[in-house]
Write a protein that holds these residues in place. Structure first.
Motif: not given
Ligand SMILES: N[C@@H](CCC(=O)N[C@@H](CS)C(=O)NCC(=O)O)C(=O)O
Length: 208
Positions: A112-113, A117-118, A120, A122, A125-126
């Protein structure tokens, strides 16, 4: 039977690999996650979680990759991916549930990170999520690493559903920065999976 899937999705790939392994031909429809195809009303009617993979067999709709793998196995009684022996079944279930509860969620944080996220847009990474991912990943990777010592496969002496399910996230190790490099036994075992014809046939046509 029709499988709604996305070629780069580890959850899709484990189902596709099992279908190839069993010699079950599936009609494939790509649900392009990056363009939001999984949010289209017609697809959400099939799977209210708006997730792939989703299988349609006549009037029966099934979601959840592990359930779909079992359904495919039920079409081929006697397959070596499963067993009639209760303790072997329990052992395969152990790894399937472990995968759902611990391993896939740990790997999923990195996917996801770094990848989703890339796709979408967003943002990056967090760091807090990555720290959580590292903690979970290393905790469970050590369990897998120890189990695989002197073993070719998770259960018994041949590939089962447990290997396809648990191995599928490692396909994303590079783009998702899954920190698996130091785990020699896991990498050796995943090499066994990568050598399987069914795994090769289920590979996405292009790299991320
Ligand atoms: N537990 C589910 C997970 C399925 C899943 O998370 N699929 C992802 C792709 S790998 C997805 O469709 N994500 C879209 C979304 O969550 O909206 C399974 O095993 O099938």
């Amino acid at each position: 039977m029709k499988l709604y899937h996305f070629p780069h999705s580890p959850n899709s790939r484990r189902v596709l690999a099992v279908a190839f392994h069993l010699g079950i031909e599936l009609e494939l429809e790509t649900i392009a996650l990056p363009t939001g195809a999984h949010m289209q009303p017609d697809f959400v009617k099939l799977n209210p979680n708006h997730k792939i993979p989703t299988l349609v067999d006549g009037d029966f709709v099934l979601w959840e990759s592990t359930a779909i793998m079992h359904y495919l196995v039920s079409k081929k009684p006697g397959t070596s991916l499963w067993s009639d022996e209760p303790r072997v079944q329990a052992d395969i279930y152990r790894w399937l549930y472990w995968n759902i509860a611990h391993w896939s969620p740990a790997c999923g944080i990195f996917v996801y990170e770094y990848v989703v996220k890339q796709f979408r847009n967003l943002g990056g990474p967090d760091p807090e999520e990555l720290t959580k991912g590292e903690e979970l990943f290393h905790r469970f990777a050590q369990v897998l690493e120890d189990h695989l010592k002197r073993r070719q496969w998770l259960v018994g002496d041949h590939v089962t559903l447990a290997d396809y399910a648990t191995g599928s996230f490692l396909d994303m190790a590079e783009p998702a920065h899954i920190p698996v490099a130091g785990y020699g036994e896991i990498n050796r075992w995943y090499g066994n999976i990568m050598n399987l014809d069914a795994w090769k046939k289920s590979a996405p046509a292009n790299f991320l």
